[in-house]
Design a protein around this motif. Structure first.
Motif, PDB file in Angstrom:
ATOM      1  N   LEU A   1       0.842  -1.196   0.000  1.00 21.42           N
ATOM      2  CA  LEU A   1       0.000   0.000   0.000  1.00 21.42           C
ATOM      3  C   LEU A   1       0.879   1.248   0.000  1.00 21.42           C
ATOM      4  CD1 LEU A   1      -2.764   1.402   0.275  1.00 21.42           C
ATOM      5  CD2 LEU A   1      -2.530   1.155   2.762  1.00 21.42           C
ATOM      6  N   THR A   2       0.629   2.140  -0.966  1.00 21.53           N
ATOM      7  CA  THR A   2       1.308   3.428  -1.031  1.00 21.53           C
ATOM      8  C   THR A   2       0.231   4.506  -0.932  1.00 21.53           C
ATOM      9  OG1 THR A   2       2.960   2.449  -2.503  1.00 21.53           O
ATOM     10  CG2 THR A   2       2.918   4.846  -2.344  1.00 21.53           C
ATOM     11  N   PRO A   3      -0.001   5.070   0.250  1.00 23.33           N
ATOM     12  CA  PRO A   3      -1.152   5.967   0.450  1.00 23.33           C
ATOM     13  C   PRO A   3      -1.237   7.132  -0.525  1.00 23.33           C
ATOM     14  CG  PRO A   3      -0.234   5.326   2.562  1.00 23.33           C
ATOM     15  CD  PRO A   3       0.703   4.797   1.522  1.00 23.33           C
ATOM     16  N   SER A   4      -0.125   7.778  -0.845  1.00 28.31           N
ATOM     17  CA  SER A   4      -0.191   8.959  -1.712  1.00 28.31           C
ATOM     18  C   SER A   4      -0.573   8.612  -3.143  1.00 28.31           C
ATOM     19  CB  SER A   4       1.153   9.700  -1.708  1.00 28.31           C
ATOM     20  OG  SER A   4       2.171   8.892  -2.267  1.00 28.31           O
ATOM     21  N   LEU A   5      -0.431   7.341  -3.527  1.00 29.19           N
ATOM     22  CA  LEU A   5      -0.756   6.919  -4.887  1.00 29.19           C
ATOM     23  C   LEU A   5      -2.033   6.083  -4.949  1.00 29.19           C
ATOM     24  CD1 LEU A   5       2.819   5.835  -6.049  1.00 29.19           C
ATOM     25  CD2 LEU A   5       1.739   8.078  -6.249  1.00 29.19           C
ATOM     26  N   TYR A   6      -2.723   5.953  -3.824  1.00 25.54           N
ATOM     27  CA  TYR A   6      -3.879   5.055  -3.752  1.00 25.54           C
ATOM     28  C   TYR A   6      -4.963   5.435  -4.751  1.00 25.54           C
ATOM     29  CZ  TYR A   6      -7.655   2.254  -1.734  1.00 25.54           C
ATOM     30  OH  TYR A   6      -8.665   1.349  -1.556  1.00 25.54           O
ATOM     31  N   HIS A   7      -5.150   6.731  -4.995  1.00 25.78           N
ATOM     32  CA  HIS A   7      -6.275   7.202  -5.788  1.00 25.78           C
ATOM     33  C   HIS A   7      -6.263   6.672  -7.205  1.00 25.78           C
ATOM     34  CE1 HIS A   7      -2.964  10.031  -6.293  1.00 25.78           C
ATOM     35  NE2 HIS A   7      -3.473  10.410  -7.450  1.00 25.78           N
ATOM     36  N   TYR A   8      -5.061   6.367  -7.746  1.00 23.02           N
ATOM     37  CA  TYR A   8      -5.086   5.787  -9.089  1.00 23.02           C
ATOM     38  C   TYR A   8      -4.494   4.384  -9.144  1.00 23.02           C
ATOM     39  CZ  TYR A   8      -0.193   7.377  -9.746  1.00 23.02           C
ATOM     40  OH  TYR A   8       1.152   7.605  -9.625  1.00 23.02           O
ATOM     41  N   VAL A   9      -3.714   4.009  -8.165  1.00 24.78           N
ATOM     42  CA  VAL A   9      -3.137   2.667  -8.176  1.00 24.78           C
ATOM     43  C   VAL A   9      -4.200   1.611  -7.887  1.00 24.78           C
ATOM     44  CG1 VAL A   9      -1.552   1.126  -6.980  1.00 24.78           C
ATOM     45  CG2 VAL A   9      -0.822   3.429  -7.596  1.00 24.78           C
ATOM     46  N   ARG A  10      -5.063   1.870  -6.921  1.00 25.05           N
ATOM     47  CA  ARG A  10      -6.045   0.869  -6.511  1.00 25.05           C
ATOM     48  C   ARG A  10      -7.418   1.102  -7.141  1.00 25.05           C
ATOM     49  NH1 ARG A  10      -4.034  -1.756  -1.865  1.00 25.05           N
ATOM     50  NH2 ARG A  10      -1.823  -2.080  -2.343  1.00 25.05           N
ATOM     51  N   ASN A  11      -7.531   2.126  -7.974  1.00 21.98           N
ATOM     52  CA  ASN A  11      -8.829   2.426  -8.581  1.00 21.98           C
ATOM     53  C   ASN A  11      -8.766   2.351 -10.104  1.00 21.98           C
ATOM     54  OD1 ASN A  11     -10.192   2.963  -6.121  1.00 21.98           O
ATOM     55  ND2 ASN A  11      -9.223   4.966  -6.017  1.00 21.98           N
ATOM     56  N   THR A  12      -8.035   1.376 -10.632  1.00 21.95           N
ATOM     57  CA  THR A  12      -7.934   1.214 -12.079  1.00 21.95           C
ATOM     58  C   THR A  12      -9.292   0.854 -12.666  1.00 21.95           C
ATOM     59  OG1 THR A  12      -6.896  -0.044 -13.831  1.00 21.95           O
ATOM     60  CG2 THR A  12      -7.250  -1.195 -11.773  1.00 21.95           C
ATOM     61  N   GLU A  13      -9.533   1.330 -13.869  1.00 20.07           N
ATOM     62  CA  GLU A  13     -10.806   1.068 -14.530  1.00 20.07           C
ATOM     63  C   GLU A  13     -10.824  -0.271 -15.256  1.00 20.07           C
ATOM     64  OE1 GLU A  13     -11.579   4.353 -17.094  1.00 20.07           O
ATOM     65  OE2 GLU A  13     -11.777   5.818 -15.462  1.00 20.07           O
ATOM     66  N   THR A  14      -9.693  -0.937 -15.354  1.00 19.15           N
ATOM     67  CA  THR A  14      -9.622  -2.213 -16.047  1.00 19.15           C
ATOM     68  C   THR A  14      -9.777  -3.349 -15.047  1.00 19.15           C
ATOM     69  OG1 THR A  14      -8.086  -1.248 -17.648  1.00 19.15           O
ATOM     70  CG2 THR A  14      -8.236  -3.659 -17.572  1.00 19.15           C
ATOM     71  N   PRO A  15     -10.849  -4.132 -15.117  1.00 13.59           N
ATOM     72  CA  PRO A  15     -11.045  -5.244 -14.176  1.00 13.59           C
ATOM     73  C   PRO A  15      -9.877  -6.229 -14.246  1.00 13.59           C
ATOM     74  CG  PRO A  15     -13.048  -4.823 -15.434  1.00 13.59           C
ATOM     75  CD  PRO A  15     -11.965  -4.000 -16.070  1.00 13.59           C
ATOM     76  N   GLY A  16      -9.394  -6.623 -13.077  1.00 13.11           N
ATOM     77  CA  GLY A  16      -8.309  -7.584 -13.015  1.00 13.11           C
ATOM     78  C   GLY A  16      -6.928  -7.008 -13.249  1.00 13.11           C
ATOM     79  N   TYR A  17      -6.842  -5.684 -13.456  1.00 13.71           N
ATOM     80  CA  TYR A  17      -5.544  -5.064 -13.705  1.00 13.71           C
ATOM     81  C   TYR A  17      -4.901  -4.677 -12.377  1.00 13.71           C
ATOM     82  CZ  TYR A  17      -1.951  -2.435 -16.199  1.00 13.71           C
ATOM     83  OH  TYR A  17      -0.752  -1.995 -16.707  1.00 13.71           O
ATOM     84  N   CYS A  18      -3.702  -5.152 -12.159  1.00 11.22           N
ATOM     85  CA  CYS A  18      -2.954  -4.828 -10.936  1.00 11.22           C
ATOM     86  C   CYS A  18      -1.932  -3.753 -11.279  1.00 11.22           C
ATOM     87  CB  CYS A  18      -2.270  -6.082 -10.398  1.00 11.22           C
ATOM     88  SG  CYS A  18      -1.184  -5.775  -8.983  1.00 11.22           S
ATOM     89  N   TRP A  19      -2.230  -2.509 -10.922  1.00  6.69           N
ATOM     90  CA  TRP A  19      -1.275  -1.425 -11.141  1.00  6.69           C
ATOM     91  C   TRP A  19      -0.335  -1.386  -9.942  1.00  6.69           C
ATOM     92  CZ3 TRP A  19      -0.666   1.612 -15.443  1.00  6.69           C
ATOM     93  CH2 TRP A  19       0.268   2.646 -15.326  1.00  6.69           C
TER      94      TRP A  19
END
Length: 242
Positions: A120-138
């Protein structure tokens, strides 16, 4: 040994000191890891700092390079991993900080598993964990089984190694886990307002080149090679286990 950190740095002694101390202060056992530092041969102050740190922290090791800049980040990383002894490889930056305790014990839970661990990287959470591609691990600062390196022979052939690993994970359908018990903050200027310095500005100068290169046909072809190698490995493992 559980994990080998790979850590390129340039002209950032306060930040380097902070991330190193945060690693040592939050681990359960210092014998569970090693830190492999990459420093340019013209960065004498950082080299001297590293040598002094290593004198009391012998599981940190120094490797000196001809300067590659940000666009050559993969050169540092691919060289460092050749010297890694850990079951996992963990690529980190000098402007990061470990914020959770006993992360090495958590990593032990994944021993002997071919799985990407995404801290978990809190400052990057907004786009790392909210990808629009199902199953995509950013992934950011992914923890990679060394077996991955044994199979592909490298981390990536582009400086954007996190994006590289993310693409391979998605297309090769590599198992991954978003491990929120391991927290590592990234104090990058454009995300946090911290560390606006020469190193950051040089990175900014190279980012456009790195992105163009990442999307070039040559680089796509190289990623396809890694995807096929990893897919073949996973298919063989699945056959053996069924």
């Amino acid at each position: 040994m559980i994990v080998s950190f790979t850590l390129p740095t340039r002209n950032r002694i306060p930040q380097l000191s902070n991330v190193l101390n945060s690693i040592y202060n939050t681990c359960y056992d210092v014998n569970n890891f090693e830190v492999l530092l990459a420093i340019d041969n013209d960065d004498l102050e950082s080299i001297n700092f590293a040598k002094e740190f290593i004198s009391t922290h012998p599981n940190t090791k120094l490797f000196i390079f001809q300067r590659q800049r940000y666009k050559g980040m993969h050169v540092y990383q691919n060289t460092l991993i050749k010297h890694a002894s850990g079951e996992f490889i963990w690529t980190i930056n000098d402007d990061t900080e470990f914020q959770s305790s006993d992360w090495d014990l958590i990593l032990q839970e994944y021993s002997n598993q071919f799985k990407i661990i995404n801290p978990l990287t809190p400052s990057l959470y907004h786009y790392v964990r909210n990808t629009e591609t199902p199953g995509y691990c950013w992934v950011t600062f992914p923890i990679i089984p060394k077996k991955w390196i044994d199979i592909t022979g490298r981390l990536s052939t582009n400086a954007a190694s996190d994006s590289w690993v993310s693409e391979v994970v998605y297309h090769a359908q590599v198992p991954y886990i978003n491990e929120d018990r391991i927290i590592i903050e990234h104090y990058r200027f454009d995300e946090t307002g911290c560390n606006e310095d020469e190193t950051y500005h040089q990175r900014s100068e190279d980012v456009h080149i790195v992105r163009l290169d990442f999307n070039s046909q040559d680089q796509i072809d190289e990623r396809i090679k890694d995807i096929e190698l990893i897919k073949n490995y996973l298919e063989k493992e699945n056959t053996l286990n069924n």
